[in-house]
Design a protein around this motif. Structure first.
Motif, PDB file in Angstrom:
ATOM      1  N   THR A   1       0.853  -1.195   0.000  1.00  0.00           N
ATOM      2  CA  THR A   1       0.000   0.000   0.000  1.00  0.00           C
ATOM      3  C   THR A   1       0.886   1.241   0.000  1.00  0.00           C
ATOM      4  OG1 THR A   1      -1.773  -1.088   1.196  1.00  0.00           O
ATOM      5  CG2 THR A   1      -1.737   1.304   1.308  1.00  0.00           C
ATOM      6  N   ARG A   2       1.654   1.386   1.120  1.00  0.00           N
ATOM      7  CA  ARG A   2       2.454   2.602   1.296  1.00  0.00           C
ATOM      8  C   ARG A   2       3.575   2.736   0.283  1.00  0.00           C
ATOM      9  NH1 ARG A   2       0.399   1.381   6.394  1.00  0.00           N
ATOM     10  NH2 ARG A   2       0.339  -0.667   5.473  1.00  0.00           N
ATOM     11  N   THR A   3       4.345   1.650   0.126  1.00  0.00           N
ATOM     12  CA  THR A   3       5.577   1.759  -0.646  1.00  0.00           C
ATOM     13  C   THR A   3       5.276   2.052  -2.118  1.00  0.00           C
ATOM     14  OG1 THR A   3       6.558   0.207   0.901  1.00  0.00           O
ATOM     15  CG2 THR A   3       7.769   0.606  -1.126  1.00  0.00           C
TER      16      THR A   3
ATOM     17  N   GLU B   1      16.208  -6.920   2.848  1.00  0.00           N
ATOM     18  CA  GLU B   1      16.395  -5.461   2.903  1.00  0.00           C
ATOM     19  C   GLU B   1      15.182  -4.702   2.356  1.00  0.00           C
ATOM     20  OE1 GLU B   1      19.025  -2.866   3.377  1.00  0.00           O
ATOM     21  OE2 GLU B   1      20.911  -3.979   3.349  1.00  0.00           O
ATOM     22  N   HIS B   2      14.945  -3.555   2.947  1.00  0.00           N
ATOM     23  CA  HIS B   2      13.908  -2.615   2.492  1.00  0.00           C
ATOM     24  C   HIS B   2      14.519  -1.237   2.714  1.00  0.00           C
ATOM     25  CE1 HIS B   2      10.204  -0.737   1.629  1.00  0.00           C
ATOM     26  NE2 HIS B   2       9.392  -1.369   2.445  1.00  0.00           N
ATOM     27  N   PRO B   3      15.488  -0.889   1.846  1.00  0.00           N
ATOM     28  CA  PRO B   3      16.310   0.296   2.144  1.00  0.00           C
ATOM     29  C   PRO B   3      15.539   1.609   2.253  1.00  0.00           C
ATOM     30  CG  PRO B   3      16.762  -0.552  -0.082  1.00  0.00           C
ATOM     31  CD  PRO B   3      15.942  -1.587   0.619  1.00  0.00           C
ATOM     32  N   THR B   4      14.543   1.842   1.386  1.00  0.00           N
ATOM     33  CA  THR B   4      13.855   3.136   1.476  1.00  0.00           C
ATOM     34  C   THR B   4      13.003   3.234   2.739  1.00  0.00           C
ATOM     35  OG1 THR B   4      12.040   2.420   0.011  1.00  0.00           O
ATOM     36  CG2 THR B   4      13.883   3.604  -1.017  1.00  0.00           C
ATOM     37  N   GLN B   5      12.566   2.086   3.292  1.00  0.00           N
ATOM     38  CA  GLN B   5      11.835   2.123   4.562  1.00  0.00           C
ATOM     39  C   GLN B   5      12.779   2.558   5.686  1.00  0.00           C
ATOM     40  OE1 GLN B   5       8.429   1.473   5.187  1.00  0.00           O
ATOM     41  NE2 GLN B   5       8.872   2.246   7.235  1.00  0.00           N
ATOM     42  N   ALA B   6      13.980   1.978   5.722  1.00  0.00           N
ATOM     43  CA  ALA B   6      14.928   2.373   6.778  1.00  0.00           C
ATOM     44  C   ALA B   6      15.306   3.846   6.636  1.00  0.00           C
ATOM     45  CB  ALA B   6      16.171   1.484   6.718  1.00  0.00           C
TER      46      ALA B   6
ATOM     47  N   SER C   1      11.760  -9.937   9.171  1.00  0.00           N
ATOM     48  CA  SER C   1      11.518  -8.543   8.804  1.00  0.00           C
ATOM     49  C   SER C   1      12.681  -7.891   8.069  1.00  0.00           C
ATOM     50  CB  SER C   1      11.193  -7.728  10.056  1.00  0.00           C
ATOM     51  OG  SER C   1      11.085  -6.365   9.712  1.00  0.00           O
ATOM     52  N   ARG C   2      12.430  -7.552   6.800  1.00  0.00           N
ATOM     53  CA  ARG C   2      13.422  -6.780   6.039  1.00  0.00           C
ATOM     54  C   ARG C   2      13.522  -5.358   6.585  1.00  0.00           C
ATOM     55  NH1 ARG C   2       9.526  -8.063   1.155  1.00  0.00           N
ATOM     56  NH2 ARG C   2       7.775  -6.673   1.511  1.00  0.00           N
ATOM     57  N   VAL C   3      12.432  -4.879   7.196  1.00  0.00           N
ATOM     58  CA  VAL C   3      12.458  -3.528   7.787  1.00  0.00           C
ATOM     59  C   VAL C   3      13.437  -3.520   8.966  1.00  0.00           C
ATOM     60  CG1 VAL C   3      11.090  -1.770   8.958  1.00  0.00           C
ATOM     61  CG2 VAL C   3      10.079  -3.064   7.070  1.00  0.00           C
TER      62      VAL C   3
ATOM     63  N   LEU D   1       6.824  -4.195  15.010  1.00  0.00           N
ATOM     64  CA  LEU D   1       6.733  -4.883  13.706  1.00  0.00           C
ATOM     65  C   LEU D   1       5.567  -5.847  13.702  1.00  0.00           C
ATOM     66  CD1 LEU D   1      10.480  -5.911  13.404  1.00  0.00           C
ATOM     67  CD2 LEU D   1       9.388  -4.016  12.189  1.00  0.00           C
ATOM     68  N   ARG D   2       5.027  -6.045  12.514  1.00  0.00           N
ATOM     69  CA  ARG D   2       3.964  -7.033  12.318  1.00  0.00           C
ATOM     70  C   ARG D   2       4.549  -8.445  12.366  1.00  0.00           C
ATOM     71  NH1 ARG D   2       1.944  -9.494   7.524  1.00  0.00           N
ATOM     72  NH2 ARG D   2       3.720  -8.624   6.400  1.00  0.00           N
ATOM     73  N   ASN D   3       3.787  -9.398  12.887  1.00  0.00           N
ATOM     74  CA  ASN D   3       4.183 -10.805  12.768  1.00  0.00           C
ATOM     75  C   ASN D   3       3.928 -11.225  11.330  1.00  0.00           C
ATOM     76  OD1 ASN D   3       4.927 -11.070  15.427  1.00  0.00           O
ATOM     77  ND2 ASN D   3       2.936 -11.831  16.089  1.00  0.00           N
ATOM     78  N   GLN D   4       5.011 -11.507  10.606  1.00  0.00           N
ATOM     79  CA  GLN D   4       4.877 -11.765   9.167  1.00  0.00           C
ATOM     80  C   GLN D   4       4.597 -13.234   8.893  1.00  0.00           C
ATOM     81  OE1 GLN D   4       8.197  -8.848   7.692  1.00  0.00           O
ATOM     82  NE2 GLN D   4       7.997  -9.139   9.911  1.00  0.00           N
ATOM     83  N   LYS D   5       3.345 -13.577   9.139  1.00  0.00           N
ATOM     84  CA  LYS D   5       2.963 -14.998   9.108  1.00  0.00           C
ATOM     85  C   LYS D   5       3.160 -15.621   7.733  1.00  0.00           C
ATOM     86  CE  LYS D   5      -0.028 -14.763  13.082  1.00  0.00           C
ATOM     87  NZ  LYS D   5      -1.338 -14.462  13.602  1.00  0.00           N
TER      88      LYS D   5
ATOM     89  N   PRO E   1       6.268   0.371  10.714  1.00  0.00           N
ATOM     90  CA  PRO E   1       6.310   0.590   9.258  1.00  0.00           C
ATOM     91  C   PRO E   1       4.962   0.372   8.586  1.00  0.00           C
ATOM     92  CG  PRO E   1       7.241  -1.556   9.799  1.00  0.00           C
ATOM     93  CD  PRO E   1       6.969  -0.854  11.105  1.00  0.00           C
ATOM     94  N   GLY E   2       4.020  -0.282   9.310  1.00  0.00           N
ATOM     95  CA  GLY E   2       2.760  -0.685   8.703  1.00  0.00           C
ATOM     96  C   GLY E   2       3.005  -1.865   7.764  1.00  0.00           C
ATOM     97  N   PRO E   3       2.002  -2.603   7.421  1.00  0.00           N
ATOM     98  CA  PRO E   3       0.658  -2.575   7.972  1.00  0.00           C
ATOM     99  C   PRO E   3       0.630  -3.081   9.416  1.00  0.00           C
ATOM    100  CG  PRO E   3       0.920  -4.406   6.406  1.00  0.00           C
ATOM    101  CD  PRO E   3       2.165  -3.625   6.357  1.00  0.00           C
ATOM    102  N   MET E   4      -0.255  -2.451  10.230  1.00  0.00           N
ATOM    103  CA  MET E   4      -0.337  -2.817  11.653  1.00  0.00           C
ATOM    104  C   MET E   4      -1.401  -3.874  11.867  1.00  0.00           C
ATOM    105  SD  MET E   4      -0.740   0.594  13.893  1.00  0.00           S
ATOM    106  CE  MET E   4      -1.647   1.677  12.830  1.00  0.00           C
TER     107      MET E   4
HETATM  108  C1  NCD Z   1       6.581  -3.726   5.319  1.00  0.00           C
HETATM  109  C2  NCD Z   1       7.046  -4.501   4.137  1.00  0.00           C
HETATM  110  O1  NCD Z   1       6.287  -4.803   3.228  1.00  0.00           O
HETATM  111  O2  NCD Z   1       8.225  -4.765   4.141  1.00  0.00           O
HETATM  112  N1  NCD Z   1       5.799  -2.656   5.103  1.00  0.00           N
HETATM  113  C3  NCD Z   1       6.204  -1.543   4.419  1.00  0.00           C
HETATM  114  O3  NCD Z   1       6.774  -1.609   3.359  1.00  0.00           O
HETATM  115  N2  NCD Z   1       5.943  -0.360   4.990  1.00  0.00           N
HETATM  116  C4  NCD Z   1       6.383  -4.499   6.549  1.00  0.00           C
HETATM  117  C5  NCD Z   1       5.418  -5.634   6.586  1.00  0.00           C
HETATM  118  O4  NCD Z   1       5.019  -6.220   5.583  1.00  0.00           O
HETATM  119  O5  NCD Z   1       5.045  -5.994   7.714  1.00  0.00           O
END
Ligand code: NCD
Length: 306
Positions: free
Chosen positions: A55-57, A133-138, A166-168, A220-224, A261-264
Motif C-alpha cells: 500500500t504505502r511503498t 532489505e527494504h532500504p527506502t523504509q529504513a 523482517s526486512r524492515v 513490527l507485524r508478525n509476518q505470518k 512501518p505498517g501494515p499494523m
Molecule cells: C513492510 C514490508 O512490506 O516490508 N511494510 C512496508 O513496506 N511499509 C512491513 C510488513 O510487511 O510488515
C-alpha cells in the motif's frame, strides 16, 4: 557508491545515507509548505514492478516520481505474460528494451533486485525483498527520527517483535548502527534471527529490559506469510508479552516515540490507542516521510549524484 542502484543499506556509507537524508529533509520541508511539484525528472520514465502486495511503498514511489515530474508505468505480475510461462529474466529484458530510466522492484526472493539490476541498463531501486532489505523504509524511518529528535547518533532505538522475518528490521539495524544509534532488539526466541546484520546490536527477551532508556520503540507485524506455522503461540499471548500498550511504553523514556512501518495488526503487536496517540506515535509521519525520502533517492540516483 560504486553502483547506481539502491539494493540495500549494506551498500551505503554513512555519508551517502546522510546525503540522502539531507535532500529528503529539504523535500519534506517543501512538501510541508504546499503542493510542491518540480520538473527535475521531467521526461524520465520509472517502472514499478511489485511482485508482492503493497500500500504505502508503491503509492509513495509513484507520488514521489510524479512530484518530480517523472512518468510512472506500473507493471503488475498478475496481468503480465509471466502467467504465460515467460521467465523473470525474459520479462526484465523485455521491459528493459523499452528504455525505462529507473526500475523500482519488490519481490519475495532474496536476490531478485540484484538479479534484475544485472539485466537492466538503468538504476534499480529495491522496494523490499524477502526478509533481507527494504532500504527506502529504513531511510524514511531515519528521516522521521531525525526530524523528531534532531539527530540519529546517540539515540537508543528498540525494534520489537518479528525480527527474524523482517526486512524492515534488517535494514534499520544496519542503518542505525552506521549512523551511531544504539539498537536493541526485543523478541521471543522463535522470532529472533541467529545473527544480526550489524555489530553492537543488543538482544532482549523482555520488553521491560529492552525498552529501558529507549528514545524510539519500533513495532513490527508478525509476518505470518514468511513464518513456519506454530512459531507464535497465539495473537493473544503475543499481545500479552510483546504487544505495545501504555503500560509497556512506560518502560521507555517519557519522551519515547512509537513507530511502525505498517501494515499494523492492532491488538497483536500494538494497542490501537498507542498507535493513534498524536503525541507519541509517529506512524503516519513515517508514511508522510516516505514521499520525500523516495524523491531524494530517485533524484540522486537518476542524476548520478549518489
Ligand atoms: C513492510 C514490508 O512490506 O516490508 N511494510 C512496508 O513496506 N511499509 C512491513 C510488513 O510487511 O510488515
Amino acid at each position: 557508491m560504486n553502483t547506481h542502484n539502491l539494493i540495500g543499506i549494506e551498500d551505503l556509507s554513512a555519508s551517502e545515507i546522510n546525503k540522502i537524508l539531507n535532500l529528503a529533509d529539504t523535500y519534506a520541508n517543501k512538501l510541508k509548505s504546499g503542493n510542491f511539484k518540480s520538473d527535475r525528472l521531467k521526461g524520465k520514465v520509472i517502472f514499478t514492478l511489485f511482485f508482492e502486495d503493497s500500500t504505502r511503498t508503491r503509492t509513495s514511489f509513484e507520488l514521489a516520481a510524479k512530484r518530480l515530474g517523472a512518468d510512472v508505468v506500473d507493471w503488475a505480475p498478475e496481468r503480465s505474460s509471466l502467467s504465460k510461462g515467460e521467465t523473470l529474466s525474459d520479462t526484465i529484458m523485455t521491459l528493459n528494451a523499452m528504455g525505462p530510466d529507473a526500475i523500482v522492484v519488490r519481490h519475495k526472493e532474496y536476490n531478485a533486485p540484484r538479479f534484475i539490476a544485472g539485466l537492466a541498463d538503468c538504476p534499480v531501486i529495491n522496494a523490499g525483498d524477502s526478509y533481507r532489505e527494504h532500504p527506502t523504509q529504513a531511510l524514511l524511518d531515519a528521516l522521521t527520527m531525525r526530524r523528531r529528535f534532531g539527530k540519529i547518533a546517540g539515540l537508543r532505538v528498540a525494534i520489537c517483535g518479528d525480527i527474524a522475518h523482517s526486512r524492515v528490521a534488517n535494514s534499520n539495524m544496519i542503518l542505525l548502527s552506521k549512523l551511531g544509534a544504539e539498537v536493541h532488539v526485543i523478541a521471543p526466541a522463535a522470532l529472533k534471527p541467529e545473527k544480526f546484520p550489524a555489530p553492537g546490536v543488543k538482544a532482549f527477551d523482555s520488553m521491560k529490559e529492552g525498552l529501558a532508556g529507549c528514545d524510539v520503540v519500533m513495532m513490527l507485524r508478525n509476518q505470518k506469510e514468511r513464518m513456519a506455522s506454530g512459531l507464535v503461540e497465539s495473537d493473544d499471548a503475543f499481545f500479552r508479552d510483546y504487544g505495545l500498550t501504555y503500560e509497556k511504553l512506560a518502560f521507555a523514556k517519557p519522551s519515547a516515540a512509537v513507530m511502525h512501518p505498517g501494515p499494523m495488526n492492532r491488538g497483536v503487536e500494538i494497542d490501537g490507542d498507542v498507535a493513534d496517540d498524536k503525541e507519541r506515535s509517529l506512524i503516519l509521519e513515517q508514511v508522510r516521510n516516505g514521499v520525500p525520502t523516495r524523491m531524494a533517492v530517485m533524484d540522486l540516483l537518476l542524476k548520478g549524484k549518489l
